[in-house]
Design an enzyme around this catalytic site. Structure first.
Site, PDB file in Angstrom:
ATOM      1  N   HIS A  89     -89.167 -22.568  96.768  1.00 20.73           N
ATOM      2  CA  HIS A  89     -88.987 -23.829  96.041  1.00 20.73           C
ATOM      3  C   HIS A  89     -89.307 -25.013  96.956  1.00 20.73           C
ATOM      4  O   HIS A  89     -90.032 -25.933  96.562  1.00 20.73           O
ATOM      5  CB  HIS A  89     -87.542 -23.921  95.523  1.00 20.73           C
ATOM      6  CG  HIS A  89     -87.250 -25.229  94.858  1.00 20.73           C
ATOM      7  ND1 HIS A  89     -87.734 -25.550  93.601  1.00 20.73           N
ATOM      8  CD2 HIS A  89     -86.556 -26.314  95.283  1.00 20.73           C
ATOM      9  CE1 HIS A  89     -87.342 -26.772  93.284  1.00 20.73           C
ATOM     10  NE2 HIS A  89     -86.626 -27.258  94.289  1.00 20.73           N
ATOM     11  N   CYS A 105     -86.722 -40.478  93.466  1.00 17.46           N
ATOM     12  CA  CYS A 105     -86.472 -40.866  92.072  1.00 17.46           C
ATOM     13  C   CYS A 105     -86.539 -39.655  91.135  1.00 17.46           C
ATOM     14  O   CYS A 105     -85.992 -39.695  90.040  1.00 17.46           O
ATOM     15  CB  CYS A 105     -87.435 -41.952  91.633  1.00 17.46           C
ATOM     16  SG  CYS A 105     -89.129 -41.569  91.981  1.00 17.46           S
TER      17      CYS A 105
END
Lengths: 282, 343
Positions: free
Chosen positions: B99, B50
């Site tokens: 990342h 999400c």
């Protein structure tokens, strides 16, 4: 290996022996076990302070190794005496520290009580450091005793095991009070997150008290079977300690005294009981 | 060989765009196939949650135009123009791996240090692995990211402490009772806040829920939702004797739970602790109740202050986490990607 060490220590020329090994084998074992317990305390404390703490086997291994060394020490002294090594205050202190470690290993692993080890170690180290003090620590006898009463040995050993349980209960009580303070004052600290739940701590404290009371009762009961009567002052102290702990358990059951009051009293009672350790020699 | 990360997250794109770009579980396999068809692309893992949609791509050569080709493919698949708005970020090699490590460790999450993302990335990787979309390079990078994620969580305080009212309540309950499986929860006042807090406790296994409200119908409604029992408001004192946690959030202008109530209840509890959570304003529970032994009272300010403290503590861990990530990256991925070129 132990035999080898003893043999080597006894067989070398006294001058060379003192040059290379200024400590006797039992003193060395006492020092090593004390250092291992202190090392465990330092390691876990550092882990907690740097947010690295987790229940690891390393800490448990260090304590277990210290426990084995401590057993070796008691064995060496037991062999020298030809009886249970609780003949002087130094030995009683080491035996008491040993009993606390046994209870810690049993309770800490069964109930997964994190930090119980870290909190137990300072007390164990203190007991062993006191045992090392000149005048407290006696040198090994040149000859073992000729006659040993198993009943008297059992009486003293169970009494010390009971004191070990009371000692660990006092440690659990201290941990309970610390966590209770955190919860009451809405404070957090690195220890807040790693201390066990207070309910678990209190249950452990109660179980240790019950075990201690039962063992002390057995110890006092067994004393009546001794071939020669156990001195009255020792019995009186034993009964006084037993009655105080039984009264405390009764007050919790009947009057419902609070958990924190119980914890404070358990710590206070252990300080009192520990003061009578000198009377526990056989 | 080159490693690329291309994606959007909660910081770069509004939820409107994120929900349009998100991939349903059933669409992932086809999407992976289509991304793999892009020129120079050897391996692909698609992470769609999400809060982020990210592609981790193993490239045959450092093809400079591959980002555009992948965005073209994404635009067609999701029927969204992915080139405009500057929502997508792109990183290569060491930056991309860093990342990924940060994502897995929860450093890039909306709630810093949250643990759910670890499982989500693991699941995304598993799907790509089973679909044959990964090879040597991505396997090594993802395996390394999971090890680093675990290491960061155990070596730093990045996930320590609860950061929301509900999770603080759960954490405190666990510090008092340990396992919540034997704990009974009582809700006083069927408001939204008490519902959310009680749900957090129930999600951690609380044994039973009892709801009491001035309007009995509302209590029944909430009790049904929580699979609990509704009781009349006059009966709460009687039932509180058997409870372990009481969550209070009524709209009463005065104290609903007084010290006298608690003294009576405490007498009948045989020394069992009681955890009181007062999330009402004005407060429902007399603050003096906290003076009683075995009773632990937390009001909304206390809970919020603990949550803020945990958030602050987690933020303070970011720098340490980044140092660890840098070190782990060099140790684990040297030879797999160029770990020095993007410094």
């Amino acid at each position: 290996m132990l035999y080898y060490l003893i043999f080597a220590a006894r067989s070398v020329n006294s001058q060379t022996y003192h040059l290379f090994m200024p400590l006797t084998i039992d003193q060395l074992l006492l020092l090593v076990s004390t250092l291992l317990f202190a090392g465990n305390f330092g390691l876990v404390l550092w882990m907690v302070k740097t947010n690295r703490y987790r229940d690891s086997r390393v800490g448990l291994l260090v304590v277990s190794f210290g426990f084995v060394v401590q057993m070796a020490l008691l064995w060496v002294r037991g062999e020298a005496h030809g009886r249970c090594p609780i003949t002087n205050s130094g030995e009683v202190l080491v035996f008491l520290a040993w009993a606390m470690i046994i209870w810690y290993l049993l309770f800490g692993s069964s109930y997964r009580l994190s930090l119980l080890g870290m909190c137990t170690m300072p007390l164990v180290v203190l007991l062993q450091v006191l045992a090392m003090l000149p005048g407290v620590y006696q040198t090994l006898p040149s000859e073992p005793v000729k006659q040993v009463s198993a009943v008297v040995e059992l009486h003293a050993a169970t009494a010390i095991m009971a004191y070990g349980a009371f000692g660990l209960a006092a440690v659990a009580a201290g941990m309970f009070l610390l966590q209770n303070r955190h919860l009451k004052l809405h404070q957090t600290s690195p220890t807040f997150f790693v201390l066990p739940p207070i309910t678990k701590l209190f249950t452990t404290l109660m179980r240790l008290l019950i075990i201690g009371v039962l063992l002390l009762a057995v110890s006092l009961g067994v004393s009546y079977l001794a071939p020669t009567p156990v001195p009255g002052d020792k019995l009186a102290i034993g009964y006084a300690v037993l009655i105080l702990y039984v009264l405390l358990l009764g007050c919790r059951k009947v009057l419902g005294i609070s958990q924190s009051a119980m914890a404070w009293i358990v710590m206070g009672l252990f300080v009192l009981a520990a003061g009578s350790i000198g009377f526990m020699t056989v | 060989m080159s490693f690329l990360c291309l994606g959007i997250n909660h910081r770069t794109a509004h939820v409107d765009l994120r929900e349009r770009l998100a991939f349903a579980e059933k669409d992932v396999e086809l999407a992976l196939q289509q991304f793999r068809d892009v020129d120079s692309v050897n391996e692909v893992v698609l992470v769609s949650t999400c809060n982020r949609v990210e592609l981790y791509v193993g490239l045959e050569n450092p093809n400079e135009g591959v980002e555009k080709a992948l965005l073209d493919r994404m635009s067609i698949m999701r029927d969204v123009d992915c080139h405009h708005g500057g929502h997508f970020y792109s990183m290569r090699n060491a930056d991309a791996a860093k990342h990924l490590f940060e994502v897995v460790a929860g450093l890039d999450s909306m709630v810093l240090g949250e643990t759910e993302i670890f499982g989500q990335v693991k699941e995304s990787y598993r799907r790509a692995l089973e679909g044959g979309s990964t090879g040597r390079q991505l396997n090594k990078i993802f395996q390394a990211s999971f090890s680093v994620g675990k290491r960061l969580r155990s070596r730093t305080g990045i996930q320590r402490g609860a950061t929301s009212i509900g999770s603080v309540a759960v954490e405190l309950a666990e510090r008092i009772f340990g396992d919540l499986k034997k704990s009974g929860v009582m809700i006083l006042g069927a408001g939204e806040m008490s519902r959310v807090t009680a749900k957090s406790l129930v999600s951690r296994g609380a044994k039973s829920v009892v709801v009491s409200n001035r309007s009995y119908d509302r209590a029944v409604e909430l009790a049904e939702e929580m699979h609990g029992e509704a009781i009349r408001f006059d009966d709460w004192q009687k039932r509180a004797v058997d409870m372990d946690v009481i969550v209070s959030s009524t709209s009463a202008p005065h104290h609903v739970v007084t010290k006298a109530d608690m003294i009576e209840i405490r007498k009948k509890r045989h020394g069992r602790p009681l955890f009181l959570i007062d999330i009402a304003v004005p407060r429902d529970i007399d603050p003096d109740v906290n003076d009683l032994d075995e009773i632990y009272l937390y009001d909304i300010d206390a809970l919020e202050s603990l949550a803020a403290e945990a958030r602050f503590a987690r933020e303070a861990q970011i720098a340490e986490c980044r140092v660890l990530i840098e070190k782990e990256l060099r140790q684990r991925l040297n030879g797999v990607i160029d770990v020095g070129n993007d410094e």
